[in-house]
Design a protein around this motif. Structure first.
Motif, PDB file in Angstrom:
ATOM      1  N   VAL A  90       0.976 -13.979 -56.597  1.00 53.34           N
ATOM      2  CA  VAL A  90      -0.219 -13.210 -56.238  1.00 53.34           C
ATOM      3  C   VAL A  90      -0.606 -12.295 -57.397  1.00 53.34           C
ATOM      4  O   VAL A  90      -1.783 -12.185 -57.751  1.00 53.34           O
ATOM      5  CB  VAL A  90       0.008 -12.410 -54.932  1.00 53.34           C
ATOM      6  CG1 VAL A  90      -1.119 -11.426 -54.691  1.00 53.34           C
ATOM      7  CG2 VAL A  90       0.146 -13.362 -53.750  1.00 53.34           C
ATOM      8  N   ARG A  91       0.384 -11.668 -58.000  1.00 59.02           N
ATOM      9  CA  ARG A  91       0.105 -10.805 -59.157  1.00 59.02           C
ATOM     10  C   ARG A  91      -0.449 -11.590 -60.340  1.00 59.02           C
ATOM     11  O   ARG A  91      -1.175 -11.049 -61.173  1.00 59.02           O
ATOM     12  CB  ARG A  91       1.369 -10.042 -59.567  1.00 59.02           C
ATOM     13  CG  ARG A  91       1.758  -8.944 -58.580  1.00 59.02           C
ATOM     14  CD  ARG A  91       2.853  -8.042 -59.121  1.00 59.02           C
ATOM     15  NE  ARG A  91       4.089  -8.738 -59.411  1.00 59.02           N
ATOM     16  CZ  ARG A  91       5.063  -8.966 -58.523  1.00 59.02           C
ATOM     17  NH1 ARG A  91       4.926  -8.540 -57.276  1.00 59.02           N
ATOM     18  NH2 ARG A  91       6.162  -9.588 -58.880  1.00 59.02           N
ATOM     19  N   ARG A  92      -0.143 -12.891 -60.410  1.00 61.86           N
ATOM     20  CA  ARG A  92      -0.634 -13.738 -61.498  1.00 61.86           C
ATOM     21  C   ARG A  92      -1.989 -14.368 -61.185  1.00 61.86           C
ATOM     22  O   ARG A  92      -2.503 -15.125 -61.993  1.00 61.86           O
ATOM     23  CB  ARG A  92       0.377 -14.839 -61.792  1.00 61.86           C
ATOM     24  CG  ARG A  92       1.653 -14.268 -62.367  1.00 61.86           C
ATOM     25  CD  ARG A  92       2.736 -15.280 -62.391  1.00 61.86           C
ATOM     26  NE  ARG A  92       2.649 -16.114 -63.583  1.00 61.86           N
ATOM     27  CZ  ARG A  92       3.559 -17.001 -63.895  1.00 61.86           C
ATOM     28  NH1 ARG A  92       4.609 -17.179 -63.119  1.00 61.86           N
ATOM     29  NH2 ARG A  92       3.430 -17.703 -64.982  1.00 61.86           N
ATOM     30  N   GLY A  93      -2.544 -14.075 -60.007  1.00 59.70           N
ATOM     31  CA  GLY A  93      -3.885 -14.546 -59.701  1.00 59.70           C
ATOM     32  C   GLY A  93      -4.009 -15.630 -58.657  1.00 59.70           C
ATOM     33  O   GLY A  93      -5.122 -16.108 -58.398  1.00 59.70           O
ATOM     34  N   VAL A  94      -2.920 -16.045 -58.043  1.00 56.54           N
ATOM     35  CA  VAL A  94      -3.005 -17.040 -56.982  1.00 56.54           C
ATOM     36  C   VAL A  94      -3.298 -16.304 -55.675  1.00 56.54           C
ATOM     37  O   VAL A  94      -2.605 -15.349 -55.331  1.00 56.54           O
ATOM     38  CB  VAL A  94      -1.696 -17.854 -56.852  1.00 56.54           C
ATOM     39  CG1 VAL A  94      -1.797 -18.862 -55.723  1.00 56.54           C
ATOM     40  CG2 VAL A  94      -1.359 -18.543 -58.167  1.00 56.54           C
TER      41      VAL A  94
END
Length: 196
Positions: A90-94
């Motif tokens: 989630v932190r990486r954009g997913v």
């Protein structure tokens, strides 16, 4: 929590396949996802041949994958090995709504309570000692393996798994549907004496 495909009701089945014919058979038996592995050409061929089939793989046009960076870039759903990896994704954009957490039976309830849809790989579970100790129990063909897979499917579905990975699609579809009926999530296929 449901899986990332709200148009597909209930528990989704993910079938590992090596050919388009296997993908078509899996779809006919009730799978909504197939795992094409690292064969991008197979994934594309499956898309052309099997209408509506979602493909798991490592290629860019896969609907479901294990590479967080590629999933963030392409918008695909992502399989994470645990809740911590899901948070990192989630932190990486997913998007959180596109993440499945793979879990063993002991971790399914915790992942579901944390708000993650869960993928249970039944093929690996059936090989574990004591997961489904069915000595002397066999299917009509004389194999204990499908019986172990079915037992693991019921346990994982009961605990809250939303996607089950198996090559025994028809058998697991029946088990998942039965478990969802018992839990009151879907109507039974037919009602007999007070079950309605």
């Amino acid at each position: 929590m449901s899986h990332p495909w709200p148009s597909e009701p209930g528990i989704a089945l993910l079938a590992p396949v090596a050919t388009v014919a296997q993908a078509a058979a899996a779809a006919a038996a009730g799978a909504g996802l197939v795992d094409a592995g690292d064969d991008g050409a197979l994934g594309s061929a499956i898309r052309r041949a099997v209408s509506g089939m979602r493909v798991c793989g490592v290629h860019e046009d896969a609907d479901l994958m294990r590479d967080a960076d590629l999933a963030a870039r392409t918008g695909a759903a992502l399989i994470c090995p645990g809740p911590d990896a899901a948070e990192a994704a989630v932190r990486r954009g997913v998007a959180a709504g596109r993440i499945l957490v793979q879990a063993a039976p002991a971790g399914i309830e915790a992942a579901v309570r944390a708000g993650w849809p869960v993928l249970a790989d039944l093929e690996g579970l059936a090989d574990l000692e004591g997961v489904a100790d069915l000595e002397g129990v066999a299917d009509l063909a004389g194999s204990a393996r499908p019986a172990r897979i079915e037992a693991a499917a019921v346990i994982c579905a009961w605990l809250g798994a939303s996607v089950l990975r198996t090559r025994y699609v028809a058998e697991v579809r029946r088990c998942a549907d039965m478990t969802e009926s018992i839990l009151g999530r879907r109507p039974p296929a037919w009602a007999v004496r007070g079950l309605a």
